[in-house]
Design an enzyme around this catalytic site. Structure first.
Site, short mmCIF file in Angstrom:
data_model
loop_
_atom_site.label_atom_id
_atom_site.label_comp_id
_atom_site.label_asym_id
_atom_site.label_seq_id
_atom_site.Cartn_x
_atom_site.Cartn_y
_atom_site.Cartn_z
N LEU A 1 -18.26 -31.71 -59.42
CA LEU A 1 -17.09 -31.15 -59.07
C LEU A 1 -16.78 -30.24 -60.24
CD1 LEU A 1 -14.90 -34.03 -57.69
CD2 LEU A 1 -16.19 -32.45 -56.39
N ASP A 2 -16.11 -29.05 -59.75
CA ASP A 2 -15.72 -27.96 -60.94
C ASP A 2 -14.64 -28.75 -61.51
OD1 ASP A 2 -17.69 -26.30 -59.64
OD2 ASP A 2 -16.07 -25.15 -58.39
N GLN A 3 -14.51 -27.99 -62.73
CA GLN A 3 -13.37 -28.50 -63.56
C GLN A 3 -11.98 -28.67 -63.14
OE1 GLN A 3 -10.76 -27.08 -65.22
NE2 GLN A 3 -11.04 -24.93 -64.53
#
Length: 237
Positions: free
Chosen positions: A107-109
């Protein structure tokens, strides 16, 4: 007992031997001082330096990922999600490669929500491979109000710049003028953000709320984790 501690990620065999000999390990409320004592692992609960632990032959973990963390052991700009896990989960020995549990996909930050981790390679492959079509549900807030034509385009398929084959949403539900729930069965780099950009919109918030038949538990706060039960694993399948 030494082998059990080692398999659960409490250190090298020498370190585990020392933990037992120095009286830091309790089994069923009693100190265990013999590192070579025979102990049945299945269902075993024990304490190491006051920390309670349960034996798991394989680790299957659910993390509620907060924003501001990278899904990498070598993050570039933000803290690693692995810092949210206790040392034993990060140090579990594996037959080959990097020790510890590994994230099932990324998952993206700035993306929050449900993230699975495991040291079972077959499980990781089965859950992350697009061949198995495991549905993943995302709750999304976008910048502009959603139009019916945009929703239909997401369902029909949009072309991403690195793949001429249209990428389709398995399901799409508008829950508010600027909010929607999107179900995907494959995972590409920044896929949700790129799909919304392809229909002329922009993702402001992104949260993964379900994988397979398993939803993120309401009581699990951001930054916290829990073991997956057999019932949870059945729902994922």
């Amino acid at each position: 007992m030494q082998q059990i501690l080692y398999s659960q990620g409490f250190g090298t065999r020498r370190v585990c031997t020392g933990l037992v000999e120095q009286g830091y390990v309790e089994v069923e409320g009693r100190a265990c001082n013999d590192p070579y004592a025979d102990v049945v692992p299945e269902g075993l609960r024990f304490r190491v330096q006051g920390t309670e632990w349960q034996y798991h032959a394989k680790a299957y973990v659910l993390l509620h990922k907060p924003a501001g963390f990278e899904c990498s052991t070598r993050p570039s700009a933000w803290p690693s999600i692995y810092t949210l896990l206790p040392p034993p989960l990060r140090q579990r020995p594996t037959p080959k490669g990097q020790p510890g549990v590994q994230a099932v996909g990324r998952l993206d930050q700035d993306t929050t929500g449900m993230l699975l981790l495991s040291d079972d390679g077959a499980f990781i492959h089965r859950m992350s491979s697009p061949r198995h079509h495991v549905p993943k549900v995302y709750d999304i807030t976008v910048r502009h109000a959603l139009e019916t034509t945009a929703v239909q385009r997401l369902l029909d398929g949009v072309v991403l710049d690195d793949d001429p084959k249209p990428v389709r949403a398995a399901a799409c539900e508008v829950t508010a003028p600027c909010e929607l729930r999107l179900t995907l069965t494959e995972g590409k780099y920044h896929q949700v953000k790129r799909m919304l950009a392809a229909v002329g919109n922009r993702v402001e918030q992104l949260h993964r709320s379900r994988i397979g038949g398993l939803s993120l538990p309401a009581q699990l706060a951001p930054g916290h984790w829990q073991w997956l039960t057999e019932d949870d694993l059945a729902l994922l399948r």
